[in-house]
Design a protein around this motif. Sequence first.
Motif, PDB file in Angstrom:
ATOM      1  N   ASN A 120       0.835  -1.195   0.000  1.00 25.65           N
ATOM      2  CA  ASN A 120       0.000   0.000   0.000  1.00 25.65           C
ATOM      3  C   ASN A 120       0.870   1.246   0.000  1.00 25.65           C
ATOM      4  O   ASN A 120       2.023   1.228   0.455  1.00 25.65           O
ATOM      5  CB  ASN A 120      -0.927   0.023   1.220  1.00 25.65           C
ATOM      6  N   LEU A 121       0.296   2.318  -0.498  1.00 25.22           N
ATOM      7  CA  LEU A 121       0.977   3.608  -0.552  1.00 25.22           C
ATOM      8  C   LEU A 121       0.385   4.521   0.508  1.00 25.22           C
ATOM      9  O   LEU A 121      -0.833   4.738   0.543  1.00 25.22           O
ATOM     10  CB  LEU A 121       0.819   4.228  -1.943  1.00 25.22           C
ATOM     11  N   ARG A 122       1.227   5.058   1.369  1.00 28.22           N
ATOM     12  CA  ARG A 122       0.765   5.906   2.459  1.00 28.22           C
ATOM     13  C   ARG A 122       0.646   7.344   1.986  1.00 28.22           C
ATOM     14  O   ARG A 122       1.546   7.873   1.331  1.00 28.22           O
ATOM     15  CB  ARG A 122       1.730   5.829   3.648  1.00 28.22           C
ATOM     16  N   ILE A 123      -0.484   7.962   2.316  1.00 29.90           N
ATOM     17  CA  ILE A 123      -0.799   9.325   1.872  1.00 29.90           C
ATOM     18  C   ILE A 123      -1.194  10.155   3.084  1.00 29.90           C
ATOM     19  O   ILE A 123      -1.827   9.652   4.019  1.00 29.90           O
ATOM     20  CB  ILE A 123      -1.926   9.313   0.827  1.00 29.90           C
ATOM     21  N   ARG A 124      -0.837  11.431   3.052  1.00 31.98           N
ATOM     22  CA  ARG A 124      -1.191  12.343   4.148  1.00 31.98           C
ATOM     23  C   ARG A 124      -1.903  13.563   3.572  1.00 31.98           C
ATOM     24  O   ARG A 124      -1.440  14.167   2.600  1.00 31.98           O
ATOM     25  CB  ARG A 124       0.054  12.756   4.919  1.00 31.98           C
ATOM     26  N   ALA A 125      -3.034  13.918   4.185  1.00 32.27           N
ATOM     27  CA  ALA A 125      -3.836  15.060   3.747  1.00 32.27           C
ATOM     28  C   ALA A 125      -3.955  16.066   4.882  1.00 32.27           C
ATOM     29  O   ALA A 125      -3.820  15.721   6.066  1.00 32.27           O
ATOM     30  CB  ALA A 125      -5.226  14.603   3.295  1.00 32.27           C
ATOM     31  N   ARG A 126      -4.214  17.310   4.517  1.00 32.93           N
ATOM     32  CA  ARG A 126      -4.406  18.378   5.488  1.00 32.93           C
ATOM     33  C   ARG A 126      -5.896  18.652   5.637  1.00 32.93           C
ATOM     34  O   ARG A 126      -6.622  18.775   4.649  1.00 32.93           O
ATOM     35  CB  ARG A 126      -3.701  19.645   5.023  1.00 32.93           C
ATOM     36  N   VAL A 127      -6.359  18.736   6.900  1.00 35.11           N
ATOM     37  CA  VAL A 127      -7.774  18.951   7.201  1.00 35.11           C
ATOM     38  C   VAL A 127      -7.909  20.201   8.055  1.00 35.11           C
ATOM     39  O   VAL A 127      -7.223  20.347   9.076  1.00 35.11           O
ATOM     40  CB  VAL A 127      -8.376  17.734   7.940  1.00 35.11           C
ATOM     41  N   ASN A 128      -8.787  21.104   7.653  1.00 37.55           N
ATOM     42  CA  ASN A 128      -9.055  22.301   8.434  1.00 37.55           C
ATOM     43  C   ASN A 128     -10.012  21.940   9.566  1.00 37.55           C
ATOM     44  O   ASN A 128     -11.136  21.524   9.332  1.00 37.55           O
ATOM     45  CB  ASN A 128      -9.655  23.393   7.551  1.00 37.55           C
ATOM     46  N   ASN A 129      -9.547  22.100  10.792  1.00 35.92           N
ATOM     47  CA  ASN A 129     -10.338  21.710  11.968  1.00 35.92           C
ATOM     48  C   ASN A 129     -11.166  22.897  12.443  1.00 35.92           C
ATOM     49  O   ASN A 129     -10.809  23.614  13.375  1.00 35.92           O
ATOM     50  CB  ASN A 129      -9.419  21.212  13.082  1.00 35.92           C
ATOM     51  N   GLU A 130     -12.295  23.099  11.769  1.00 29.59           N
ATOM     52  CA  GLU A 130     -13.158  24.222  12.114  1.00 29.59           C
ATOM     53  C   GLU A 130     -13.799  24.002  13.479  1.00 29.59           C
ATOM     54  O   GLU A 130     -14.000  22.872  13.926  1.00 29.59           O
ATOM     55  CB  GLU A 130     -14.254  24.382  11.055  1.00 29.59           C
ATOM     56  N   THR A 131     -14.139  25.095  14.141  1.00 31.44           N
ATOM     57  CA  THR A 131     -14.788  25.019  15.444  1.00 31.44           C
ATOM     58  C   THR A 131     -16.298  24.953  15.260  1.00 31.44           C
ATOM     59  O   THR A 131     -16.860  25.532  14.334  1.00 31.44           O
ATOM     60  CB  THR A 131     -14.432  26.234  16.303  1.00 31.44           C
ATOM     61  N   ALA A 132     -16.940  24.220  16.132  1.00 31.52           N
ATOM     62  CA  ALA A 132     -18.395  24.091  16.095  1.00 31.52           C
ATOM     63  C   ALA A 132     -19.023  25.313  16.758  1.00 31.52           C
ATOM     64  O   ALA A 132     -18.348  26.268  17.167  1.00 31.52           O
ATOM     65  CB  ALA A 132     -18.815  22.804  16.785  1.00 31.52           C
ATOM     66  N   GLY A 133     -20.351  25.282  16.892  1.00 31.98           N
ATOM     67  CA  GLY A 133     -21.059  26.410  17.481  1.00 31.98           C
ATOM     68  C   GLY A 133     -20.688  26.666  18.931  1.00 31.98           C
ATOM     69  O   GLY A 133     -20.766  27.796  19.413  1.00 31.98           O
ATOM     70  N   ASN A 134     -20.245  25.619  19.656  1.00 33.87           N
ATOM     71  CA  ASN A 134     -19.867  25.785  21.053  1.00 33.87           C
ATOM     72  C   ASN A 134     -18.409  26.185  21.232  1.00 33.87           C
ATOM     73  O   ASN A 134     -17.888  26.217  22.355  1.00 33.87           O
ATOM     74  CB  ASN A 134     -20.132  24.499  21.831  1.00 33.87           C
ATOM     75  N   GLY A 135     -17.721  26.476  20.126  1.00 29.97           N
ATOM     76  CA  GLY A 135     -16.328  26.881  20.207  1.00 29.97           C
ATOM     77  C   GLY A 135     -15.351  25.733  20.248  1.00 29.97           C
ATOM     78  O   GLY A 135     -14.134  25.960  20.249  1.00 29.97           O
ATOM     79  N   GLN A 136     -15.837  24.503  20.290  1.00 24.51           N
ATOM     80  CA  GLN A 136     -14.979  23.336  20.313  1.00 24.51           C
ATOM     81  C   GLN A 136     -14.642  22.899  18.892  1.00 24.51           C
ATOM     82  O   GLN A 136     -15.446  23.058  17.976  1.00 24.51           O
ATOM     83  CB  GLN A 136     -15.668  22.192  21.062  1.00 24.51           C
ATOM     84  N   PRO A 137     -13.455  22.340  18.672  1.00 26.03           N
ATOM     85  CA  PRO A 137     -13.092  21.868  17.329  1.00 26.03           C
ATOM     86  C   PRO A 137     -13.976  20.693  16.912  1.00 26.03           C
ATOM     87  O   PRO A 137     -14.453  19.921  17.751  1.00 26.03           O
ATOM     88  CB  PRO A 137     -11.625  21.451  17.486  1.00 26.03           C
ATOM     89  N   LEU A 138     -14.185  20.578  15.598  1.00 28.81           N
ATOM     90  CA  LEU A 138     -15.031  19.493  15.092  1.00 28.81           C
ATOM     91  C   LEU A 138     -14.385  18.130  15.287  1.00 28.81           C
ATOM     92  O   LEU A 138     -15.060  17.148  15.587  1.00 28.81           O
ATOM     93  CB  LEU A 138     -15.322  19.717  13.605  1.00 28.81           C
TER      94      LEU A 138
END
Length: 390
Positions: free
Chosen positions: A270-288
Amino acid sequence: MKRWIAIGLVVLVLGGIIVYNKILHPAPGAGAPGASGGGNGKGASDAKGGAGGGKNGPGGGGPASVNGFVVISQQLREDVVSSGSLLASEQVDIYPEISARITQLNIREGQPVSKGDLLVKLFDTDLKAQLQKLQAQADNARRTEERNKQLLERGGISQQEYDIVTTNLRSSLADIDLVKANLQRTEIRAPFSGVIGLRNVSSGAVVSTSTLIARLQQISSLKLDFSIPEKYGSAVHTGSLISFVVDGSNKQSQGVVYAIEPGVDEQTRNLRIRARVNNETAGNGQPLFRPGTFARVTLTIQNEQSLVVPTQAVIPQTRTNQVILVKNGKATFRDVKTGLRTAGTIQILSGLQKGDTVATTGLLFLKQDAPVKIGKVITIPGTGPKVAQN
Protein backbone atom coordinates in the motif's frame (compact mmCIF):
# COMPACT_ATOMS: atom_id res chain seq x y z
CA MET A 1 -32.81 -64.83 -7.23
CA LYS A 2 -34.48 -61.58 -6.16
CA ARG A 3 -31.99 -59.58 -8.20
CA TRP A 4 -32.86 -61.49 -11.39
CA ILE A 5 -36.55 -60.95 -10.76
CA ALA A 6 -35.96 -57.17 -10.37
CA ILE A 7 -33.94 -57.06 -13.60
CA GLY A 8 -36.70 -58.89 -15.44
CA LEU A 9 -39.32 -56.42 -14.22
CA VAL A 10 -37.18 -53.45 -15.37
CA VAL A 11 -36.79 -55.01 -18.84
CA LEU A 12 -40.54 -55.58 -19.12
CA VAL A 13 -41.34 -51.98 -18.11
CA LEU A 14 -38.86 -50.52 -20.59
CA GLY A 15 -40.15 -52.76 -23.36
CA GLY A 16 -43.73 -51.68 -22.66
CA ILE A 17 -42.77 -48.00 -22.85
CA ILE A 18 -41.00 -48.49 -26.19
CA VAL A 19 -43.94 -50.39 -27.69
CA TYR A 20 -46.38 -47.72 -26.51
CA ASN A 21 -44.36 -44.81 -27.94
CA LYS A 22 -43.39 -46.40 -31.26
CA ILE A 23 -46.43 -48.49 -32.19
CA LEU A 24 -49.51 -47.69 -30.15
CA HIS A 25 -48.93 -43.91 -29.83
CA PRO A 26 -46.59 -42.65 -32.60
CA ALA A 27 -45.33 -39.04 -32.62
CA PRO A 28 -47.29 -36.47 -34.68
CA GLY A 29 -46.27 -36.56 -38.35
CA ALA A 30 -44.68 -40.01 -38.08
CA GLY A 31 -46.03 -42.77 -40.33
CA ALA A 32 -47.48 -46.03 -39.02
CA PRO A 33 -45.26 -49.12 -38.93
CA GLY A 34 -44.65 -50.36 -42.42
CA ALA A 35 -45.65 -47.05 -44.05
CA SER A 36 -43.19 -45.65 -46.56
CA GLY A 37 -44.13 -41.95 -46.27
CA GLY A 38 -46.81 -41.93 -49.00
CA GLY A 39 -49.63 -39.41 -49.40
CA ASN A 40 -49.06 -35.68 -49.71
CA GLY A 41 -45.99 -35.71 -47.37
CA LYS A 42 -47.66 -33.69 -44.62
CA GLY A 43 -45.95 -35.65 -41.86
CA ALA A 44 -42.52 -35.15 -43.43
CA SER A 45 -43.19 -31.46 -43.77
CA ASP A 46 -44.16 -31.16 -40.11
CA ALA A 47 -41.06 -33.04 -39.05
CA LYS A 48 -38.89 -30.70 -41.08
CA GLY A 49 -40.44 -27.69 -39.46
CA GLY A 50 -39.87 -29.16 -36.01
CA ALA A 51 -36.21 -29.80 -36.73
CA GLY A 52 -35.68 -26.29 -38.04
CA GLY A 53 -36.71 -24.73 -34.75
CA GLY A 54 -39.34 -22.34 -36.19
CA LYS A 55 -39.06 -19.20 -38.26
CA ASN A 56 -37.22 -17.04 -35.73
CA GLY A 57 -35.52 -19.76 -33.68
CA PRO A 58 -31.75 -20.42 -33.59
CA GLY A 59 -30.75 -22.15 -36.78
CA GLY A 60 -34.09 -21.24 -38.46
CA GLY A 61 -34.42 -19.61 -41.79
CA GLY A 62 -35.47 -16.15 -40.47
CA PRO A 63 -33.36 -13.64 -38.46
CA ALA A 64 -33.04 -14.23 -34.71
CA SER A 65 -34.88 -11.69 -32.54
CA VAL A 66 -32.75 -10.28 -29.70
CA ASN A 67 -32.78 -7.35 -27.32
CA GLY A 68 -30.36 -4.57 -28.14
CA PHE A 69 -28.63 -1.71 -26.37
CA VAL A 70 -27.38 1.50 -27.94
CA VAL A 71 -23.93 2.36 -26.54
CA ILE A 72 -24.10 5.60 -24.55
CA SER A 73 -21.69 7.92 -22.77
CA GLN A 74 -22.26 8.20 -19.03
CA GLN A 75 -20.61 9.91 -16.09
CA LEU A 76 -18.54 7.21 -14.40
CA ARG A 77 -16.70 7.72 -11.12
CA GLU A 78 -14.24 5.40 -9.43
CA ASP A 79 -13.74 5.80 -5.68
CA VAL A 80 -11.21 4.14 -3.41
CA VAL A 81 -12.43 3.77 0.18
CA SER A 82 -9.81 3.42 2.90
CA SER A 83 -9.44 3.65 6.67
CA GLY A 84 -7.49 6.55 8.10
CA SER A 85 -6.58 8.34 11.32
CA LEU A 86 -6.71 12.01 12.21
CA LEU A 87 -3.48 13.28 13.76
CA ALA A 88 -2.51 16.57 15.37
CA SER A 89 -0.69 18.95 13.07
CA GLU A 90 2.07 19.20 15.70
CA GLN A 91 2.37 17.18 18.90
CA VAL A 92 4.97 16.89 21.65
CA ASP A 93 5.13 15.11 24.99
CA ILE A 94 6.64 17.42 27.59
CA TYR A 95 9.44 15.87 29.67
CA PRO A 96 11.95 17.70 31.93
CA GLU A 97 15.58 17.67 30.79
CA ILE A 98 16.95 17.42 34.35
CA SER A 99 15.83 15.92 37.65
CA ALA A 100 14.61 18.61 40.03
CA ARG A 101 11.68 19.86 42.07
CA ILE A 102 8.85 21.84 40.45
CA THR A 103 8.69 25.33 41.88
CA GLN A 104 6.23 26.84 39.41
CA LEU A 105 3.52 25.12 37.34
CA ASN A 106 1.69 27.26 34.79
CA ILE A 107 -0.29 24.56 33.04
CA ARG A 108 -4.02 25.14 32.60
CA GLU A 109 -5.37 21.83 31.44
CA GLY A 110 -7.20 21.87 28.12
CA GLN A 111 -6.40 25.55 27.50
CA PRO A 112 -4.47 27.10 24.61
CA VAL A 113 -0.92 28.33 25.09
CA SER A 114 1.33 30.47 22.90
CA LYS A 115 4.79 29.67 21.66
CA GLY A 116 7.40 30.56 24.29
CA ASP A 117 5.02 30.56 27.28
CA LEU A 118 6.62 29.30 30.52
CA LEU A 119 4.89 26.04 31.46
CA VAL A 120 7.09 24.62 34.24
CA LYS A 121 9.87 26.10 36.39
CA LEU A 122 12.24 23.76 38.24
CA PHE A 123 14.41 24.45 41.31
CA ASP A 124 17.50 26.47 40.24
CA THR A 125 18.90 28.16 43.38
CA ASP A 126 22.03 26.00 43.41
CA LEU A 127 22.71 26.74 39.74
CA LYS A 128 22.31 30.48 40.28
CA ALA A 129 24.81 30.37 43.16
CA GLN A 130 27.25 28.42 41.02
CA LEU A 131 26.83 30.96 38.23
CA GLN A 132 27.68 33.86 40.60
CA LYS A 133 30.81 32.04 41.76
CA LEU A 134 31.97 31.40 38.18
CA GLN A 135 31.29 35.01 37.17
CA ALA A 136 33.47 36.24 40.05
CA GLN A 137 36.25 33.87 39.00
CA ALA A 138 35.92 35.02 35.41
CA ASP A 139 36.20 38.69 36.44
CA ASN A 140 39.40 37.93 38.33
CA ALA A 141 40.77 35.92 35.39
CA ARG A 142 39.99 38.83 33.04
CA ARG A 143 41.89 41.34 35.22
CA THR A 144 44.81 38.93 35.48
CA GLU A 145 44.86 38.55 31.69
CA GLU A 146 44.93 42.33 31.23
CA ARG A 147 47.92 42.78 33.63
CA ASN A 148 49.87 39.92 32.08
CA LYS A 149 49.25 41.31 28.61
CA GLN A 150 50.95 44.55 29.65
CA LEU A 151 53.87 42.61 31.18
CA LEU A 152 54.23 40.58 27.99
CA GLU A 153 54.45 43.76 25.93
CA ARG A 154 57.30 45.08 28.20
CA GLY A 155 59.01 41.67 28.29
CA GLY A 156 58.23 41.01 31.91
CA ILE A 157 56.79 37.50 31.32
CA SER A 158 57.16 34.84 28.65
CA GLN A 159 54.57 34.00 26.01
CA GLN A 160 53.95 30.64 27.69
CA GLU A 161 52.98 32.26 30.98
CA TYR A 162 50.59 34.60 29.17
CA ASP A 163 49.00 31.66 27.32
CA ILE A 164 48.27 29.93 30.62
CA VAL A 165 46.44 33.03 31.90
CA THR A 166 44.30 33.37 28.76
CA THR A 167 43.45 29.65 28.92
CA ASN A 168 42.18 30.07 32.49
CA LEU A 169 40.00 32.97 31.35
CA ARG A 170 38.47 31.03 28.48
CA SER A 171 37.83 28.08 30.78
CA SER A 172 35.98 30.30 33.26
CA LEU A 173 33.83 31.76 30.50
CA ALA A 174 33.01 28.22 29.23
CA ASP A 175 31.95 27.17 32.73
CA ILE A 176 29.61 30.15 32.86
CA ASP A 177 28.01 29.14 29.54
CA LEU A 178 27.52 25.60 30.84
CA VAL A 179 25.73 26.77 33.99
CA LYS A 180 23.55 29.12 31.93
CA ALA A 181 22.56 26.18 29.72
CA ASN A 182 21.62 24.18 32.81
CA LEU A 183 19.57 27.11 34.04
CA GLN A 184 17.65 27.10 30.74
CA ARG A 185 16.83 23.42 31.33
CA THR A 186 15.04 24.41 34.51
CA GLU A 187 12.49 26.28 32.39
CA ILE A 188 10.09 24.35 30.17
CA ARG A 189 8.48 26.58 27.55
CA ALA A 190 5.91 25.84 24.85
CA PRO A 191 7.75 25.01 21.59
CA PHE A 192 4.72 26.05 19.51
CA SER A 193 1.21 27.42 19.95
CA GLY A 194 -1.39 24.78 20.74
CA VAL A 195 -3.61 23.25 23.39
CA ILE A 196 -2.11 21.75 26.52
CA GLY A 197 -3.52 18.43 27.66
CA LEU A 198 -3.99 16.92 31.10
CA ARG A 199 -1.04 17.32 33.44
CA ASN A 200 0.41 14.38 35.31
CA VAL A 201 2.29 16.25 38.05
CA SER A 202 1.64 18.86 40.72
CA SER A 203 3.60 21.82 41.96
CA GLY A 204 6.32 20.75 44.40
CA ALA A 205 6.75 17.29 42.88
CA VAL A 206 10.24 16.01 42.19
CA VAL A 207 10.47 14.98 38.54
CA SER A 208 13.07 13.15 36.49
CA THR A 209 13.82 12.98 32.79
CA SER A 210 11.32 10.09 32.43
CA THR A 211 8.39 11.96 34.02
CA LEU A 212 5.67 12.92 31.50
CA ILE A 213 4.37 16.32 32.53
CA ALA A 214 1.71 16.89 29.83
CA ARG A 215 1.09 16.73 26.09
CA LEU A 216 0.93 19.76 23.81
CA GLN A 217 -1.00 19.51 20.53
CA GLN A 218 -1.65 21.91 17.69
CA ILE A 219 -5.19 21.12 16.47
CA SER A 220 -6.25 24.18 14.48
CA SER A 221 -5.50 21.97 11.49
CA LEU A 222 -5.10 18.20 11.45
CA LYS A 223 -3.26 15.60 9.42
CA LEU A 224 -5.18 12.66 7.95
CA ASP A 225 -3.10 9.55 7.25
CA PHE A 226 -4.47 6.72 5.07
CA SER A 227 -3.24 4.14 2.57
CA ILE A 228 -4.36 3.01 -0.88
CA PRO A 229 -3.32 0.03 -3.08
CA GLU A 230 -0.17 0.65 -5.07
CA LYS A 231 -1.96 0.35 -8.43
CA TYR A 232 -3.71 3.68 -7.77
CA GLY A 233 -0.47 5.51 -7.01
CA SER A 234 -0.30 7.23 -10.40
CA ALA A 235 -3.84 8.60 -9.99
CA VAL A 236 -3.19 10.58 -6.80
CA HIS A 237 -0.98 13.64 -6.49
CA THR A 238 -0.35 16.64 -4.29
CA GLY A 239 -3.50 18.77 -4.27
CA SER A 240 -5.94 15.87 -4.79
CA LEU A 241 -9.19 16.29 -2.85
CA ILE A 242 -10.42 13.64 -0.43
CA SER A 243 -13.62 13.31 1.58
CA PHE A 244 -14.02 11.51 4.87
CA VAL A 245 -16.55 10.66 7.56
CA VAL A 246 -15.78 10.15 11.26
CA ASP A 247 -17.65 7.91 13.66
CA GLY A 248 -20.69 9.52 15.20
CA SER A 249 -21.28 11.88 12.30
CA ASN A 250 -22.74 11.48 8.81
CA LYS A 251 -21.33 14.78 7.57
CA GLN A 252 -18.87 14.58 4.68
CA SER A 253 -15.74 16.63 5.35
CA GLN A 254 -12.99 17.58 2.92
CA GLY A 255 -9.22 17.46 2.93
CA VAL A 256 -6.33 18.12 0.53
CA VAL A 257 -3.44 15.72 -0.11
CA TYR A 258 -0.13 17.46 0.62
CA ALA A 259 2.37 14.61 1.04
CA ILE A 260 2.83 11.12 -0.45
CA GLU A 261 5.24 8.48 0.82
CA PRO A 262 7.88 7.99 -1.90
CA GLY A 263 7.97 4.21 -1.45
CA VAL A 264 5.38 1.43 -1.20
CA ASP A 265 5.11 -0.64 1.96
CA GLU A 266 6.69 -4.03 1.22
CA GLN A 267 4.38 -5.90 3.58
CA THR A 268 0.98 -4.53 2.54
CA ARG A 269 1.87 -3.16 -0.94
CA ASN A 270 0.00 0.00 0.00
CA LEU A 271 0.98 3.61 -0.55
CA ARG A 272 0.77 5.91 2.46
CA ILE A 273 -0.80 9.32 1.87
CA ARG A 274 -1.19 12.34 4.15
CA ALA A 275 -3.84 15.06 3.75
CA ARG A 276 -4.41 18.38 5.49
CA VAL A 277 -7.77 18.95 7.20
CA ASN A 278 -9.06 22.30 8.43
CA ASN A 279 -10.34 21.71 11.97
CA GLU A 280 -13.16 24.22 12.11
CA THR A 281 -14.79 25.02 15.44
CA ALA A 282 -18.39 24.09 16.09
CA GLY A 283 -21.06 26.41 17.48
CA ASN A 284 -19.87 25.78 21.05
CA GLY A 285 -16.33 26.88 20.21
CA GLN A 286 -14.98 23.34 20.31
CA PRO A 287 -13.09 21.87 17.33
CA LEU A 288 -15.03 19.49 15.09
CA PHE A 289 -12.38 16.75 15.15
CA ARG A 290 -9.98 15.42 17.73
CA PRO A 291 -6.58 13.83 17.07
CA GLY A 292 -6.66 10.04 17.04
CA THR A 293 -10.18 9.83 15.58
CA PHE A 294 -10.90 7.04 13.08
CA ALA A 295 -11.97 8.26 9.64
CA ARG A 296 -13.37 6.50 6.57
CA VAL A 297 -11.67 8.16 3.63
CA THR A 298 -12.97 8.30 0.05
CA LEU A 299 -10.52 9.22 -2.70
CA THR A 300 -11.91 9.79 -6.20
CA ILE A 301 -9.56 8.19 -8.73
CA GLN A 302 -11.63 8.87 -11.86
CA ASN A 303 -14.66 10.99 -12.62
CA GLU A 304 -15.33 11.42 -16.34
CA GLN A 305 -17.64 10.59 -19.24
CA SER A 306 -17.17 7.01 -20.45
CA LEU A 307 -18.83 4.56 -22.84
CA VAL A 308 -20.81 1.88 -21.00
CA VAL A 309 -22.79 -1.24 -21.91
CA PRO A 310 -24.90 -3.56 -19.76
CA THR A 311 -23.04 -6.30 -17.96
CA GLN A 312 -24.94 -9.04 -19.80
CA ALA A 313 -23.75 -7.73 -23.18
CA VAL A 314 -20.11 -8.68 -22.50
CA ILE A 315 -18.94 -12.23 -23.29
CA PRO A 316 -15.83 -13.20 -21.27
CA GLN A 317 -13.12 -14.94 -23.28
CA THR A 318 -9.80 -16.50 -22.29
CA ARG A 319 -7.66 -13.49 -23.17
CA THR A 320 -10.19 -10.80 -23.99
CA ASN A 321 -13.85 -9.80 -23.80
CA GLN A 322 -16.30 -9.68 -26.67
CA VAL A 323 -19.62 -8.10 -27.52
CA ILE A 324 -21.98 -8.88 -30.40
CA LEU A 325 -22.36 -5.78 -32.54
CA VAL A 326 -25.60 -5.63 -34.55
CA LYS A 327 -25.00 -3.76 -37.80
CA ASN A 328 -26.96 -3.89 -41.06
CA GLY A 329 -29.09 -6.72 -39.71
CA LYS A 330 -26.10 -9.01 -39.03
CA ALA A 331 -24.22 -10.10 -35.91
CA THR A 332 -20.52 -9.21 -35.66
CA PHE A 333 -18.32 -10.37 -32.80
CA ARG A 334 -16.14 -7.49 -31.62
CA ASP A 335 -13.22 -7.61 -29.16
CA VAL A 336 -13.42 -4.85 -26.52
CA LYS A 337 -11.26 -3.59 -23.71
CA THR A 338 -13.21 -3.13 -20.50
CA GLY A 339 -12.57 -0.92 -17.49
CA LEU A 340 -14.66 -0.13 -14.42
CA ARG A 341 -17.53 -2.36 -13.46
CA THR A 342 -20.64 -1.17 -11.61
CA ALA A 343 -23.72 -3.07 -10.47
CA GLY A 344 -25.27 -3.09 -13.97
CA THR A 345 -22.73 -1.65 -16.43
CA ILE A 346 -19.19 -2.14 -17.70
CA GLN A 347 -16.96 0.63 -18.98
CA ILE A 348 -15.74 0.18 -22.57
CA LEU A 349 -12.26 1.61 -23.13
CA SER A 350 -11.88 0.55 -26.78
CA GLY A 351 -13.65 -1.48 -29.46
CA LEU A 352 -16.98 0.39 -29.62
CA GLN A 353 -18.23 3.84 -30.47
CA LYS A 354 -21.10 5.88 -29.13
CA GLY A 355 -24.30 4.92 -30.94
CA ASP A 356 -23.30 1.31 -31.74
CA THR A 357 -25.95 -1.31 -31.03
CA VAL A 358 -24.98 -4.47 -29.13
CA ALA A 359 -27.04 -7.56 -28.41
CA THR A 360 -27.94 -8.30 -24.80
CA THR A 361 -29.93 -11.56 -25.23
CA GLY A 362 -29.49 -14.73 -27.28
CA LEU A 363 -25.70 -14.46 -27.12
CA LEU A 364 -25.21 -18.23 -26.94
CA PHE A 365 -27.12 -18.89 -30.18
CA LEU A 366 -25.76 -16.13 -32.41
CA LYS A 367 -22.96 -16.77 -34.88
CA GLN A 368 -20.72 -14.51 -36.93
CA ASP A 369 -22.67 -12.77 -39.75
CA ALA A 370 -25.93 -14.44 -38.66
CA PRO A 371 -29.10 -12.43 -39.50
CA VAL A 372 -30.39 -10.56 -36.44
CA LYS A 373 -33.51 -8.54 -35.74
CA ILE A 374 -33.69 -6.11 -32.80
CA GLY A 375 -36.94 -6.87 -31.01
CA LYS A 376 -36.51 -4.48 -28.08
CA VAL A 377 -34.05 -1.74 -27.17
CA ILE A 378 -33.21 -1.72 -23.47
CA THR A 379 -31.95 1.20 -21.38
CA ILE A 380 -29.92 1.47 -18.19
CA PRO A 381 -32.08 2.58 -15.25
CA GLY A 382 -31.02 5.74 -13.44
CA THR A 383 -29.60 8.97 -14.77
CA GLY A 384 -27.01 9.83 -12.12
CA PRO A 385 -23.30 9.06 -12.27
CA LYS A 386 -22.32 5.46 -11.70
CA VAL A 387 -19.80 4.83 -8.93
CA ALA A 388 -17.36 1.96 -8.93
CA GLN A 389 -16.28 1.02 -5.42
CA ASN A 390 -12.92 -0.67 -4.74
